[in-house]
Design a protein around this motif. Structure first.
Motif, mmCIF file in Angstrom:
data_model
loop_
_atom_site.group_PDB
_atom_site.id
_atom_site.type_symbol
_atom_site.label_atom_id
_atom_site.label_comp_id
_atom_site.label_asym_id
_atom_site.label_seq_id
_atom_site.Cartn_x
_atom_site.Cartn_y
_atom_site.Cartn_z
ATOM 1 N N TRP A 93 29.092 12.632 81.294
ATOM 2 C CA TRP A 93 28.878 12.241 79.906
ATOM 3 C C TRP A 93 27.409 12.391 79.520
ATOM 4 N N SER A 94 26.510 11.877 80.342
ATOM 5 C CA SER A 94 25.086 11.891 80.003
ATOM 6 C C SER A 94 24.484 13.291 79.981
ATOM 7 N N GLU A 95 25.153 14.242 80.562
ATOM 8 C CA GLU A 95 24.682 15.621 80.517
ATOM 9 C C GLU A 95 25.007 16.265 79.159
ATOM 10 N N HIS A 96 26.083 15.825 78.546
ATOM 11 C CA HIS A 96 26.560 16.447 77.312
ATOM 12 C C HIS A 96 26.351 15.622 76.050
ATOM 13 N N MET A 97 26.200 14.301 76.189
ATOM 14 C CA MET A 97 26.079 13.431 75.018
ATOM 15 C C MET A 97 25.078 12.327 75.288
ATOM 16 N N GLU A 98 24.590 11.752 74.210
ATOM 17 C CA GLU A 98 23.720 10.588 74.342
ATOM 18 C C GLU A 98 23.956 9.667 73.151
ATOM 19 N N ALA A 99 23.686 8.395 73.384
ATOM 20 C CA ALA A 99 23.874 7.402 72.329
ATOM 21 C C ALA A 99 22.518 6.953 71.806
ATOM 22 N N ASN A 100 22.385 6.914 70.496
ATOM 23 C CA ASN A 100 21.215 6.342 69.850
ATOM 24 C C ASN A 100 21.592 4.904 69.511
ATOM 25 N N LEU A 101 21.073 3.973 70.278
ATOM 26 C CA LEU A 101 21.483 2.577 70.136
ATOM 27 C C LEU A 101 21.020 1.963 68.823
ATOM 28 N N ASP A 102 19.892 2.401 68.291
ATOM 29 C CA ASP A 102 19.414 1.859 67.021
ATOM 30 C C ASP A 102 20.300 2.290 65.859
ATOM 31 N N LEU A 103 20.711 3.550 65.875
ATOM 32 C CA LEU A 103 21.529 4.082 64.787
ATOM 33 C C LEU A 103 23.027 3.927 65.027
ATOM 34 N N GLY A 104 23.412 3.699 66.281
ATOM 35 C CA GLY A 104 24.825 3.554 66.622
ATOM 36 C C GLY A 104 25.581 4.869 66.662
ATOM 37 N N ILE A 105 24.851 5.981 66.777
ATOM 38 C CA ILE A 105 25.523 7.275 66.776
ATOM 39 C C ILE A 105 25.489 7.921 68.156
ATOM 40 N N ILE A 106 26.432 8.820 68.359
ATOM 41 C CA ILE A 106 26.470 9.638 69.566
ATOM 42 C C ILE A 106 26.144 11.056 69.138
ATOM 43 N N THR A 107 25.235 11.689 69.858
ATOM 44 C CA THR A 107 24.892 13.072 69.564
ATOM 45 C C THR A 107 25.215 13.935 70.773
ATOM 46 N N GLY A 108 25.558 15.173 70.488
ATOM 47 C CA GLY A 108 25.821 16.130 71.543
ATOM 48 C C GLY A 108 24.533 16.797 71.977
ATOM 49 N N LYS A 109 24.327 16.896 73.277
ATOM 50 C CA LYS A 109 23.141 17.551 73.828
ATOM 51 C C LYS A 109 23.430 19.007 74.173
ATOM 52 N N THR A 110 24.695 19.361 74.285
ATOM 53 C CA THR A 110 25.121 20.712 74.638
ATOM 54 C C THR A 110 26.190 21.149 73.645
#
Length: 133
Positions: free
Chosen positions: A85-102
């Motif tokens: 999961w951490s290779e492909h996505m990350e969570a922005n805890l302040d904004l509450g969003i998940i972004t794709g890294k790949t």
């Protein structure tokens, strides 16, 4: 309930293997879903099963691919059995969003609509309660 639920849920640490939602906050168990759908040649083998919240499971449906919004190309969908999961996505805890890294991560975030308003607001609350990530 799927008879493999206890094994799959324990392996997933009782979190959705797609959006990382904590199962403990819901008033019902998450769903055991097929990473590769039976309709696309998948099996009931535990290596093809993942724990999924209702939102991710409904939106994943029988899809195995997604469109990377950055490149516009079709990519395979995130596979919690093979992908980190951490290779492909990350969570922005302040904004509450998940972004794709790949491309795979971006495709999964878009296909599963992980950043809808209800999910974002819930993630912010889960973060405050130390339940996310």
């Amino acid at each position: 309930m799927n008879p493999q639920y206890p094994k799959v849920a324990k392996r997933a640490d009782h979190r959705c293997e797609y959006c990382r939602a904590p199962e403990s906050i819901f008033n019902f168990p998450f769903e055991v879903e097929h990473v590769i759908p039976i309709s696309k040649g998948g099996t009931n083998n535990s290596e093809n099963l993942a724990l999924s919240c209702r939102s991710c499971n409904l939106r994943k449906s029988n899809f195995t691919t997604a469109i990377d919004p950055q490149s516009g190309t079709e990519v395979r969908l995130f596979n919690p059995r093979n992908d980190q999961w951490s290779e492909h996505m990350e969570a922005n805890l302040d904004l509450g969003i998940i972004t794709g890294k790949t491309d795979i991560g971006r495709g999964a975030v878009q296909r599963l609509k992980m950043n809808g308003e209800p999910q974002v607001q819930a993630r912010k609350l889960w973060t405050q309660l130390n339940l996310f990530p």
